[in-house]
Motif scaffolding. Structure first.
Motif, mmCIF file in Angstrom:
data_model
loop_
_atom_site.group_PDB
_atom_site.id
_atom_site.type_symbol
_atom_site.label_atom_id
_atom_site.label_comp_id
_atom_site.label_asym_id
_atom_site.label_seq_id
_atom_site.Cartn_x
_atom_site.Cartn_y
_atom_site.Cartn_z
ATOM 1 N N ASP A 79 -12.479 1.411 2.537
ATOM 2 C CA ASP A 79 -11.423 0.755 1.757
ATOM 3 C C ASP A 79 -11.435 1.500 0.399
ATOM 4 O O ASP A 79 -12.425 1.569 -0.131
ATOM 5 N N THR A 80 -10.264 1.650 -0.180
ATOM 6 C CA THR A 80 -10.232 2.122 -1.551
ATOM 7 C C THR A 80 -9.820 0.773 -2.423
ATOM 8 O O THR A 80 -9.582 -0.142 -1.993
ATOM 9 N N VAL A 81 -10.222 0.767 -3.794
ATOM 10 C CA VAL A 81 -9.993 -0.058 -4.571
ATOM 11 C C VAL A 81 -9.336 0.245 -5.942
ATOM 12 O O VAL A 81 -9.570 1.278 -6.324
ATOM 13 N N THR A 82 -8.151 -0.643 -6.323
ATOM 14 C CA THR A 82 -7.518 -0.384 -7.525
ATOM 15 C C THR A 82 -7.015 -1.585 -8.044
ATOM 16 O O THR A 82 -7.850 -2.561 -7.788
ATOM 17 N N LEU A 83 -6.367 -1.411 -9.374
ATOM 18 C CA LEU A 83 -6.244 -2.603 -10.132
ATOM 19 C C LEU A 83 -4.853 -3.260 -10.112
ATOM 20 O O LEU A 83 -3.892 -2.494 -9.481
ATOM 21 N N LEU A 137 -4.313 -0.770 9.997
ATOM 22 C CA LEU A 137 -3.790 0.180 8.807
ATOM 23 C C LEU A 137 -2.185 -0.391 8.635
ATOM 24 O O LEU A 137 -1.581 -0.353 7.597
ATOM 25 N N SER A 138 -1.469 -0.407 9.886
ATOM 26 C CA SER A 138 -0.051 -0.891 9.998
ATOM 27 C C SER A 138 -0.085 -2.161 8.980
ATOM 28 O O SER A 138 0.990 -2.266 8.303
ATOM 29 N N THR A 139 -0.824 -3.076 9.192
ATOM 30 C CA THR A 139 -0.662 -4.601 8.696
ATOM 31 C C THR A 139 -0.939 -4.228 7.141
ATOM 32 O O THR A 139 -0.333 -4.584 6.495
ATOM 33 N N ALA A 140 -1.984 -3.422 6.750
ATOM 34 C CA ALA A 140 -2.304 -3.331 5.431
ATOM 35 C C ALA A 140 -1.008 -2.568 4.676
ATOM 36 O O ALA A 140 -0.650 -2.805 3.424
ATOM 37 N N LEU A 141 -0.299 -1.558 5.330
ATOM 38 C CA LEU A 141 0.664 -1.032 4.944
ATOM 39 C C LEU A 141 1.967 -1.705 4.633
ATOM 40 O O LEU A 141 2.464 -1.741 3.497
ATOM 41 N N ARG A 152 1.762 -2.641 -11.668
ATOM 42 C CA ARG A 152 1.372 -3.064 -10.185
ATOM 43 C C ARG A 152 2.042 -2.239 -9.048
ATOM 44 O O ARG A 152 1.405 -1.997 -8.101
ATOM 45 N N ILE A 153 3.375 -1.938 -9.176
ATOM 46 C CA ILE A 153 3.932 -1.008 -8.162
ATOM 47 C C ILE A 153 3.330 0.326 -8.175
ATOM 48 O O ILE A 153 3.019 0.889 -7.085
ATOM 49 N N ALA A 154 2.892 0.834 -9.459
ATOM 50 C CA ALA A 154 2.381 2.141 -9.216
ATOM 51 C C ALA A 154 1.177 2.041 -8.705
ATOM 52 O O ALA A 154 0.854 3.087 -7.870
ATOM 53 N N ASN A 155 0.328 1.030 -8.866
ATOM 54 C CA ASN A 155 -1.048 0.873 -8.282
ATOM 55 C C ASN A 155 -0.739 0.884 -6.650
ATOM 56 O O ASN A 155 -1.812 1.328 -6.003
ATOM 57 N N ARG A 156 0.055 -0.070 -6.187
ATOM 58 C CA ARG A 156 0.303 -0.185 -4.869
ATOM 59 C C ARG A 156 0.749 0.848 -3.965
ATOM 60 O O ARG A 156 0.474 1.208 -3.070
ATOM 61 N N GLN A 157 1.611 1.707 -4.656
ATOM 62 C CA GLN A 157 2.335 2.857 -4.249
ATOM 63 C C GLN A 157 0.794 4.009 -3.940
ATOM 64 O O GLN A 157 1.087 4.539 -2.981
ATOM 65 N N ALA A 158 -0.148 4.141 -4.934
ATOM 66 C CA ALA A 158 -1.404 4.877 -4.497
ATOM 67 C C ALA A 158 -2.099 4.582 -3.560
ATOM 68 O O ALA A 158 -2.770 5.144 -2.619
ATOM 69 N N VAL A 159 -2.255 3.135 -3.165
ATOM 70 C CA VAL A 159 -2.827 2.500 -2.113
ATOM 71 C C VAL A 159 -2.152 3.037 -0.960
ATOM 72 O O VAL A 159 -2.808 3.237 0.171
ATOM 73 N N ILE A 160 -0.799 2.876 -0.920
ATOM 74 C CA ILE A 160 0.007 3.254 0.217
ATOM 75 C C ILE A 160 -0.218 4.504 0.628
ATOM 76 O O ILE A 160 -0.015 4.986 1.962
#
Length: 220
Positions: free
Chosen positions: A146-150, A43-47, A68-76
């Protein structure tokens, strides 16, 4: 004299039994801690990968950077929820409070032996998405939970991945609407499978930019 010898033997037997029980308890605690530590490191690596991606987008922005940033923030946020559920410390290791729970089995009877693994592996919240996924799969299920986003990128349906090399074919299924898409990995990213706009539209639920219950399969 014979009475003293018998007493001495009994004391030795009790000492040996106590030592064996102590070693067994330490082994159980070590195993549970190592499993939790491994999950926390992932999880730390993915973060870190997602944080680096955001930093790169902020350093060299383009027309799609904001999306892109908004989507990655949701993943974080999703990763951070998993870290809290797993008892992970900020450095990626399991919380120091986990091992003591492994010392309680002797008081719990027969079922107590299962307590260490339960206390060291709280990510039970991640299991339901994966447990409903495999039955009707076409390939090997990967990155369970895992979750999936765009990504916010245009072009023909495709994916980027931090787990699989370019050219790998992945099938992504949205378990909430049973829609799926099969795409090739065309670029690296900080996620197991990050879909571009065209691919995400094929599995999207209306009004949502994140698939919380996804099945990801490697099919080629």
């Amino acid at each position: 004299m014979s009475r003293k010898k018998k007493v001495g033997r009994r004391q030795k037997i009790l000492i040996c039994v106590s030592a064996a029980a102590l070693v067994g308890g330490i082994a159980i605690a070590t195993t549970g801690t190592s499993q939790a530590s491994s999950a926390c490191e992932g999880l730390s690596t993915a973060l870190k990968n997602n944080q680096k991606f955001i930093a790169d987008q902020q350093a060299k922005p383009d027309a799609q950077s904001a999306a892109r940033i908004a989507n990655r923030q949701a993943v974080i946020k999703e990763i951070q929820l998993k870290q809290r559920a797993s008892g992970c410390a900020e450095g990626g290791d399991a919380a120091a409070g986990a091992p003591p729970a492994a010392e309680q089995p002797p008081a719990g009877g027969g079922s107590g032996a299962q307590d260490p693994s339960g206390s060291a592996q709280p990510p039970a919240s991640d299991d339901p998405p994966a447990s409903g996924a495999p039955p009707a799969g076409d390939g090997d299920v990967v990155c369970p939970g895992d979750t999936v986003t765009l990504s916010g990128e245009g072009g023909a349906p495709a994916a980027s991945s931090g787990e699989f090399p370019i050219g790998t074919k992945l099938k992504v299924t949205n378990l909430d609407n049973d829609k799926s898409t099969t795409v090739s990995v065309t670029a690296p990213s900080g996620s197991c499978a990050l879909l571009n706009n065209a691919a995400f539209e094929e599995v999207r639920e209306e009004g949502k930019n994140l698939i919380r219950r996804a099945r990801i399969e490697r099919v080629g």
